[in-house]
Design an enzyme around this catalytic site. Structure first.
Site, PDB file in Angstrom:
ATOM      1  N   ASP A   1       0.816  -1.213   0.000  1.00 52.71           N
ATOM      2  CA  ASP A   1       0.000   0.000   0.000  1.00 52.71           C
ATOM      3  C   ASP A   1       0.851   1.265   0.000  1.00 52.71           C
ATOM      4  OD1 ASP A   1      -2.579   1.157  -0.074  1.00 52.71           O
ATOM      5  OD2 ASP A   1      -2.521   1.568   2.065  1.00 52.71           O
TER       6      ASP A   1
ATOM      7  N   GLN B   1      -4.788  -1.333  -7.493  1.00 56.11           N
ATOM      8  CA  GLN B   1      -5.488  -0.441  -6.560  1.00 56.11           C
ATOM      9  C   GLN B   1      -6.087   0.734  -7.292  1.00 56.11           C
ATOM     10  OE1 GLN B   1      -3.920   2.661  -3.356  1.00 56.11           O
ATOM     11  NE2 GLN B   1      -3.821   0.592  -2.482  1.00 56.11           N
TER      12      GLN B   1
ATOM     13  N   SER C   1      -6.797   5.219  -0.396  1.00 60.45           N
ATOM     14  CA  SER C   1      -7.056   3.943  -1.061  1.00 60.45           C
ATOM     15  C   SER C   1      -8.550   3.672  -1.047  1.00 60.45           C
ATOM     16  CB  SER C   1      -6.322   2.806  -0.347  1.00 60.45           C
ATOM     17  OG  SER C   1      -4.942   3.069  -0.253  1.00 60.45           O
TER      18      SER C   1
END
Length: 288
Positions: A205, A279, A229
């Site tokens: 991430d 993502q 996110s």
């Protein structure tokens, strides 16, 4: 957090019974709980409910609400299916009875089959040629924007070395590509694959949405753009270890409508493809 053990302490949840687990949070320089932490803690919970011989091969998740750093997070695991070869789990993360995150993940027993992979980039700069985030702070800290300096000043259990470093004092539009080497700090030997996958998910991430900002970097940056996110998916392929540097090679095919999409591959230094990541993130320009 300054090393692998402190990271593991955060990722290892407290079992409170009935497939419920509690976790605490650590500040990494953002006002809310780091998405990678929630991802990895959710996996820690799910892994505690599957047969030992089954290994995570994919996950798909949505971030629903910003997590509060001051509150514990409770993870509930639902057993969706245990088949002959695959096990599926659903994990929901809660704070004060509010669902902040949902995860679906699948585990597979070890099997033999055909094999191929996309190769690692040729002639890419090696970690020894590059500056880490800590090096950047030490060498250029006096000239960095305040928010960037504060972010780089946070102690982390991972070293990051970007292949290309943008000059924040001379912002220019860049290709929608980011390549960054990373390595754990401290002793990372003798880790089980399940633990290594949780750590890799935590790391995944970081850096990924930078590729979405790059094509508009002359006007957009983390200081004037609300970033978060929205969803996160991963696919896991091969076993690996953290004893050497690994490469996260990211590209962003598209940004539109205050959202950006990025995907990437994670390689060992010798070129073995370990995992793929995708993502979509919020990229909302802040109004002056």
């Amino acid at each position: 957090m300054k090393d692998t053990q402190e990271l593991l302490d955060i990722l290892t949840l407290e079992d409170i019974g009935n497939n419920n687990f509690n976790g605490v949070s650590k500040d990494i320089g953002s006002p809310n709980v780091f998405g990678g932490q929630v991802l990895a803690q959710s996996l820690n919970a799910a892994y505690r409910t599957v047969p030992e011989e089954r290994i995570l091969h994919s996950l798909h998740s949505y971030f629903l609400e910003a997590g509060n750093l001051e509150l514990p997070i409770t993870y509930n695991v639902q057993t969706i299916r245990d088949g002959g070869s695959f096990s599926t789990r659903r994990v929901t993360a809660h704070q004060n009875e509010k669902t902040i995150f949902i995860l679906a993940c699948s585990f597979h027993k070890k099997e033999e089959g055909h094999e191929h992979q996309m190769p690692i980039k040729k002639d890419i700069k090696q970690p020894e040629e590059l500056l880490s985030w800590t090096d950047m702070l030490d060498q250029f800290g006096a000239f960095l924007p305040k928010k960037m300096k504060a972010f780089l000043s946070i102690e982390r259990p991972i070293d990051f070395k970007p292949v290309e470093i943008a000059n924040p004092l001379d912002p220019k539009d860049l290709p929608p590509v980011v390549d960054v080497w990373f390595k754990l700090k401290g002793d990372s030997s003798n880790l089980e694959l399940a633990i290594k996958q949780q750590i890799l998910t935590y790391i995944s991430d970081y850096n990924i949405l930078t590729a979405c900002l790059n094509p508009n970097a002359s006007v957009a940056n983390f200081g004037n753009t609300q970033m978060a996110s929205l969803d996160h998916s991963m696919w896991f392929y091969r076993d690996f270890d953290f004893n050497d540097w690994m490469l996260f090679s990211i590209e962003s095919p598209n940004s539109f409508g205050a959202r950006g999409f990025a995907c990437g591959n994670i390689y060992t230094r010798d070129g073995r493809l370990i995992a793929s990541v995708a993502q979509e993130g919020l990229m909302r320009p802040m109004k002056k």
